[in-house]
Motif scaffolding. Structure first.
Motif, mmCIF file in Angstrom:
data_model
loop_
_atom_site.group_PDB
_atom_site.id
_atom_site.type_symbol
_atom_site.label_atom_id
_atom_site.label_comp_id
_atom_site.label_asym_id
_atom_site.label_seq_id
_atom_site.Cartn_x
_atom_site.Cartn_y
_atom_site.Cartn_z
ATOM 1 N N LYS A 9 0.824 -1.203 0.000
ATOM 2 C CA LYS A 9 0.000 0.000 0.000
ATOM 3 C C LYS A 9 0.860 1.256 0.000
ATOM 4 C CE LYS A 9 -3.204 -0.110 3.180
ATOM 5 N NZ LYS A 9 -4.003 -0.455 4.363
ATOM 6 N N THR A 49 -9.822 -4.697 16.039
ATOM 7 C CA THR A 49 -11.084 -5.042 15.402
ATOM 8 C C THR A 49 -11.596 -6.340 16.031
ATOM 9 O OG1 THR A 49 -10.006 -6.343 13.669
ATOM 10 C CG2 THR A 49 -10.372 -3.987 13.229
ATOM 11 N N TYR A 88 -5.448 1.645 15.320
ATOM 12 C CA TYR A 88 -6.144 0.377 15.107
ATOM 13 C C TYR A 88 -5.174 -0.784 14.892
ATOM 14 C CZ TYR A 88 -10.758 2.466 14.893
ATOM 15 O OH TYR A 88 -11.924 3.104 15.225
ATOM 16 N N THR A 90 -5.548 -4.437 13.011
ATOM 17 C CA THR A 90 -6.421 -5.235 12.165
ATOM 18 C C THR A 90 -5.732 -6.533 11.767
ATOM 19 O OG1 THR A 90 -5.566 -4.181 10.164
ATOM 20 C CG2 THR A 90 -7.482 -3.156 11.195
ATOM 21 N N GLU A 94 -8.041 -7.494 6.736
ATOM 22 C CA GLU A 94 -8.673 -6.186 6.933
ATOM 23 C C GLU A 94 -7.733 -5.059 6.508
ATOM 24 O OE1 GLU A 94 -11.549 -7.208 10.754
ATOM 25 O OE2 GLU A 94 -9.414 -6.787 11.056
ATOM 26 N N TYR A 95 -6.457 -5.221 6.773
ATOM 27 C CA TYR A 95 -5.478 -4.232 6.346
ATOM 28 C C TYR A 95 -5.482 -4.107 4.825
ATOM 29 C CZ TYR A 95 -1.018 -1.780 5.819
ATOM 30 O OH TYR A 95 -0.042 -0.870 5.480
ATOM 31 N N VAL A 97 -7.939 -4.791 2.747
ATOM 32 C CA VAL A 97 -9.186 -4.214 2.260
ATOM 33 C C VAL A 97 -9.176 -2.693 2.418
ATOM 34 C CG1 VAL A 97 -11.684 -4.113 2.668
ATOM 35 C CG2 VAL A 97 -10.506 -6.310 2.656
ATOM 36 N N GLN A 98 -8.366 -2.199 3.335
ATOM 37 C CA GLN A 98 -8.211 -0.778 3.651
ATOM 38 C C GLN A 98 -9.332 -0.309 4.547
ATOM 39 O OE1 GLN A 98 -5.709 1.079 3.501
ATOM 40 N NE2 GLN A 98 -6.149 3.202 3.055
ATOM 41 N N ARG A 99 -10.272 0.416 4.046
ATOM 42 C CA ARG A 99 -11.335 1.012 4.838
ATOM 43 C C ARG A 99 -10.724 1.829 5.982
ATOM 44 N NH1 ARG A 99 -15.251 -4.273 4.574
ATOM 45 N NH2 ARG A 99 -15.938 -3.941 2.420
ATOM 46 N N TYR A 100 -11.559 2.233 6.909
ATOM 47 C CA TYR A 100 -11.068 3.141 7.954
ATOM 48 C C TYR A 100 -10.047 2.454 8.869
ATOM 49 C CZ TYR A 100 -11.004 6.161 12.036
ATOM 50 O OH TYR A 100 -10.590 6.954 13.083
ATOM 51 N N GLU A 101 -10.409 1.260 9.370
ATOM 52 C CA GLU A 101 -9.539 0.585 10.323
ATOM 53 C C GLU A 101 -8.218 0.175 9.681
ATOM 54 O OE1 GLU A 101 -13.749 0.230 11.521
ATOM 55 O OE2 GLU A 101 -12.644 -0.238 9.691
ATOM 56 N N GLY A 103 -6.773 1.542 7.119
ATOM 57 C CA GLY A 103 -5.991 2.737 6.847
ATOM 58 C C GLY A 103 -5.417 3.374 8.090
#
Length: 283
Positions: A9, A49, A88, A90, A94-95, A97-101, A103
């Motif tokens: 990323k 999470t 956060y 994760t 989940e890392y 996928v990104q999203r808020y948590e 990121g």
């Protein structure tokens, strides 16, 4: 190094390298574990999470059972954020996928594995047979010693001619019934001169023979401390202390004491003072 840590990323804002006026992200975090019988609590320095929490909880429980620290019926709990805030934590999925948590997982995709490894290494110290303690490591910086504030400091404190710091301007009544409010007004000074951490700006004291015993401090919800600057140019101020007398307060003789500190406008020296009301009775 930062790019390798977060690969594949890209990094939008490299907060790990930002240090003004403080480090934007903690480089040292506190890790703690407690055991109470068959219950183990992980004090975690961030927001896990749901899935990351399940994974570290299951991994640590398996290690605890393997080391015979707890049995299969033992419980592992997460409590946090505690001590430090590391944003956060994760799972790798989940890392990705990104999203808020994802990121906001500031240490990269291996953050969960790193925390799991650190807690796993502490498991043995919780055993009944353990006679050693882990190394405390490097302590995180104490930012309270250099707080950032947009407010100017106290310039000076002063009193009107003929008055003095701590002088009682409004005395309490001679007696009160339980459930009533006591109010005393003092000639004061800015409380920012001394925040009295682990101390108190006021005490409600009860007479015990020839001595006085502290009954309430500013930490009790029945008391209130109100400071008001009455003249910003000359530095005058007043303090009003109130006490809502509880229904179960012991009958007797009381007084209100104000602990303050004033700043000399010429020398900058801060000096303490005490104001004391007349006595009153509670029946």
């Amino acid at each position: 190094e930062q790019k390798d840590c977060h690969a594949p990323k890209p990094i939008l804002l490299n907060t790990g390298e930002a240090t003004f006026p403080y480090d934007w992200q903690p480089s040292i975090v506190n890790i703690q574990m407690f055991r109470v019988g068959q219950m183990v609590i992980l004090l975690v320095p961030g927001e896990f999470t749901t899935m990351a929490g399940r994974r570290i909880r299951d991994a640590i429980k398996a290690k605890l059972v393997e080391k015979k620290v707890i049995g299969n019926d033992g419980v592992v709990l997460l409590a946090g954020p505690s001590n430090t805030y590391a944003h956060y934590i994760t799972t790798r999925e989940e890392y990705g996928v990104q999203r808020y948590e994802g990121g906001s997982t500031i240490y990269g995709p291996a953050t969960l594995e790193a925390f799991t490894d650190i807690y796993s290494n502490l498991v043995g110290y919780l055993a009944d047979s353990s006679t050693t303690t882990p190394s405390p490591g490097t302590a995180p910086p104490d930012l309270t010693q250099n707080p950032l504030s947009l407010r100017t400091g106290v310039v000076l404190d002063n009193v009107p001619l003929g008055s003095s710091f701590g002088k009682v301007l409004t005395q309490p009544s001679a007696s009160y019934a339980k459930g009533k409010q006591v109010s005393v007004r003092f000639q004061g000074a800015s409380p920012r001169n001394n925040l009295r951490l682990q101390d108190t700006f006021l005490t409600i004291e009860r007479q015990n023979g020839s001595s006085w015993t502290v009954y309430r401090t500013d930490s009790h919800p029945s008391t209130k401390f109100n400071w008001k600057r009455t003249n910003g140019v000359l530095g005058y101020s007043e303090v009003t202390i109130t006490w809502d007398i509880e229904s179960d307060a012991p009958s007797g003789t009381y007084r209100v004491v104000y602990n303050g500190d004033y700043k000399n406008g010429w020398t900058g020296k801060i000096s303490s003072f005490v104001g004391q009301s007349s006595t009153f009775t509670i029946a």
